[in-house]
Design a protein around this motif. Structure first.
Motif, short mmCIF file in Angstrom:
data_model
loop_
_atom_site.label_atom_id
_atom_site.label_comp_id
_atom_site.label_asym_id
_atom_site.label_seq_id
_atom_site.Cartn_x
_atom_site.Cartn_y
_atom_site.Cartn_z
N LEU A 183 -51.55 -15.26 95.69
CA LEU A 183 -51.18 -14.81 96.97
C LEU A 183 -51.31 -13.38 97.25
CD1 LEU A 183 -49.37 -15.63 99.85
CD2 LEU A 183 -47.30 -14.84 98.43
N ALA A 184 -51.22 -12.53 96.23
CA ALA A 184 -51.52 -11.21 96.36
C ALA A 184 -53.09 -10.88 96.43
CB ALA A 184 -51.16 -10.49 95.10
N SER A 185 -53.84 -11.91 95.90
CA SER A 185 -55.36 -11.67 95.85
C SER A 185 -55.78 -12.14 97.18
CB SER A 185 -55.92 -12.48 94.97
OG SER A 185 -57.29 -12.83 95.10
N ASP A 186 -55.44 -13.06 97.85
CA ASP A 186 -55.84 -13.53 99.06
C ASP A 186 -55.16 -12.47 100.15
OD1 ASP A 186 -57.35 -15.41 98.14
OD2 ASP A 186 -55.87 -16.99 98.67
N SER A 187 -53.95 -11.99 100.24
CA SER A 187 -53.56 -10.95 100.90
C SER A 187 -54.17 -9.90 101.02
CB SER A 187 -51.91 -10.67 100.69
OG SER A 187 -51.20 -11.81 100.95
N LEU A 188 -54.73 -9.41 99.77
CA LEU A 188 -55.74 -8.22 99.86
C LEU A 188 -57.05 -8.68 100.32
CD1 LEU A 188 -54.88 -7.15 96.07
CD2 LEU A 188 -54.31 -5.99 97.94
N LEU A 200 -61.79 0.18 96.29
CA LEU A 200 -62.13 -0.69 95.18
C LEU A 200 -61.78 -2.05 95.34
CD1 LEU A 200 -60.75 1.91 92.45
CD2 LEU A 200 -63.05 1.68 93.36
N ALA A 201 -62.06 -2.59 96.43
CA ALA A 201 -61.56 -3.93 96.96
C ALA A 201 -62.01 -4.87 95.72
CB ALA A 201 -61.74 -4.29 98.19
N PRO A 202 -63.26 -5.11 95.41
CA PRO A 202 -63.63 -6.03 94.61
C PRO A 202 -62.69 -6.18 93.19
CG PRO A 202 -65.61 -5.11 95.20
CD PRO A 202 -64.46 -4.37 95.62
N LEU A 203 -62.42 -4.88 92.77
CA LEU A 203 -61.43 -4.86 91.79
C LEU A 203 -60.17 -5.68 91.73
CD1 LEU A 203 -60.89 -4.11 88.74
CD2 LEU A 203 -60.29 -1.68 89.89
N TRP A 204 -59.57 -5.23 92.94
CA TRP A 204 -58.13 -5.66 93.10
C TRP A 204 -58.29 -7.16 93.64
CZ3 TRP A 204 -56.23 -2.19 90.62
CH2 TRP A 204 -56.34 -0.88 90.86
N VAL A 205 -59.19 -7.43 94.38
CA VAL A 205 -59.26 -9.03 94.85
C VAL A 205 -59.47 -9.87 93.85
CG1 VAL A 205 -60.11 -10.54 96.58
CG2 VAL A 205 -59.73 -8.21 97.41
N LEU A 206 -60.62 -9.57 93.09
CA LEU A 206 -61.24 -10.47 92.31
C LEU A 206 -60.41 -10.45 90.87
CD1 LEU A 206 -65.08 -10.09 92.52
CD2 LEU A 206 -63.74 -11.99 93.33
N GLY A 207 -59.82 -9.18 90.45
CA GLY A 207 -59.08 -9.12 89.56
C GLY A 207 -58.03 -9.84 89.56
N THR A 208 -57.24 -10.01 90.54
CA THR A 208 -56.09 -10.61 90.92
C THR A 208 -56.23 -12.06 91.05
OG1 THR A 208 -56.06 -10.23 93.33
CG2 THR A 208 -54.50 -8.89 91.52
N TYR A 209 -57.18 -12.38 91.50
CA TYR A 209 -57.67 -13.72 91.58
C TYR A 209 -58.12 -14.41 90.43
CZ TYR A 209 -61.25 -17.71 92.71
OH TYR A 209 -61.89 -19.04 92.52
N TRP A 210 -58.79 -13.94 89.46
CA TRP A 210 -59.01 -14.63 88.36
C TRP A 210 -57.86 -14.80 87.43
CZ3 TRP A 210 -64.31 -12.29 89.16
CH2 TRP A 210 -65.27 -13.27 89.92
N LEU A 211 -57.04 -13.65 87.18
CA LEU A 211 -55.91 -13.69 86.67
C LEU A 211 -54.83 -14.79 87.16
CD1 LEU A 211 -54.91 -9.96 86.18
CD2 LEU A 211 -55.51 -11.62 84.52
N ALA A 212 -54.97 -15.26 88.50
CA ALA A 212 -54.16 -16.15 88.79
C ALA A 212 -54.76 -17.68 88.60
CB ALA A 212 -54.14 -16.20 90.57
N GLN A 213 -56.19 -17.66 88.40
CA GLN A 213 -56.52 -19.01 87.86
C GLN A 213 -56.39 -19.03 86.46
OE1 GLN A 213 -57.50 -21.06 90.05
NE2 GLN A 213 -59.24 -20.61 91.38
N GLY A 214 -56.61 -18.35 85.88
CA GLY A 214 -56.11 -18.22 84.41
C GLY A 214 -54.76 -18.62 84.09
N CYS A 215 -53.99 -17.78 84.79
CA CYS A 215 -52.58 -18.29 84.73
C CYS A 215 -52.23 -19.82 84.96
CB CYS A 215 -51.63 -17.16 85.41
SG CYS A 215 -51.45 -15.72 84.72
N ILE A 216 -52.72 -20.15 86.08
CA ILE A 216 -52.35 -21.77 86.51
C ILE A 216 -53.20 -22.63 85.51
CG2 ILE A 216 -53.29 -23.41 88.15
CD1 ILE A 216 -52.94 -21.38 90.20
#
Length: 229
Positions: A183-188, A200-216
């Motif tokens: 939710l944070a990644s897609d909001s960003l 630094l949008a790629p860092l925040w957007v993609l970083g939270t995105y792949w952390l999310a996928q890893g957690c799932i």
């Protein structure tokens, strides 16, 4: 085979981290080739790590796998930010429906209504801030997407809430954190696309995105090294 499977379990997360950093670097320093290669490769690596997990939970494993595959489709579509935005949005919407189905295996959908109300309020706040800047043709698809991802995150939180003190507590916690990060990644991503550029949008957007996928992916129990499943 035992050694190789255990080695893969240890090495694939590090490989995913390396590929993610290369993709993020490509976005930060305007090197499109790095993004084209390593964006899908990072998700493929997470999918490879998740694939053998979840033995004994075939339905939940099926839906998590499906969500990751659909996310990969979305990643590829979004390599073309304009032409691929709507197809990517649809692919990720379907991915979130798959994750909702996965999180409904251990617990009934919306069995803790208060959590859904909370996430609905967050979704409403995001949409209200962005609504005026979203192009008319995308307003309703974006609204549907935000509602879907909020429902996914809420259902993951429901599972965690009901699993506390049980053997599933750690798995459910991973799911809940993954939902929140998604939710944070897609909001960003949405604010960066429709409102104003984020530093630094790629860092925040993609970083939270792949952390999310890893957690799932980690919400599935690890493979049993002594099992052939």
């Amino acid at each position: 085979m035992l050694l190789s499977s255990q080695s893969a379990d240890r090495l694939l997360p590090w490989a995913a981290l390396l590929f993610a950093l290369l993709c993020i670097a490509g976005g930060l320093f305007a090197v499109p080739a790095l993004v084209v290669v390593f964006k899908p490769l990072t998700t493929i690596t997470i999918l490879a790590w998740a694939w053998p997990r979840g033995a004994g939970r075939p339905r939940q494993r099926l839906f998590v796998r499906l969500g990751l595959v659909l996310s990969l489709v979305g990643d590829v579509a979004l390599l073309w930010p304009k032409e691929g935005f709507l197809p990517g949005l649809i692919a990720f919407l379907l991915a979130h429906l798959a994750y909702i189905a996965a999180f409904c295996v251990p617990v009934r959908f919306a069995s803790r209504p208060a959590l859904f109300v909370l996430y609905a309020a967050v979704a409403a706040g995001i949409v209200s801030l962005l609504w005026a800047s979203i192009p008319p043709a995308l307003k309703w698809p974006v609204l549907a997407y935000v509602l879907c991802i909020a429902a996914m995150a809420a259902q993951a939180a429901v599972w965690w809430s009901t699993a506390r003190g049980t053997a599933d507590a750690a798995l459910a916690r991973h799911a809940a954190i993954g939902g929140l990060l998604f939710l944070a990644s897609d909001s960003l991503l949405a604010f960066n696309k429709f409102d104003a550029p984020i530093p630094l949008a790629p860092l925040w957007v993609l970083g939270t995105y792949w952390l999310a996928q890893g957690c799932i992916a980690a919400s599935l129990p690890a493979r049993n090294p002594y099992s052939s499943d």
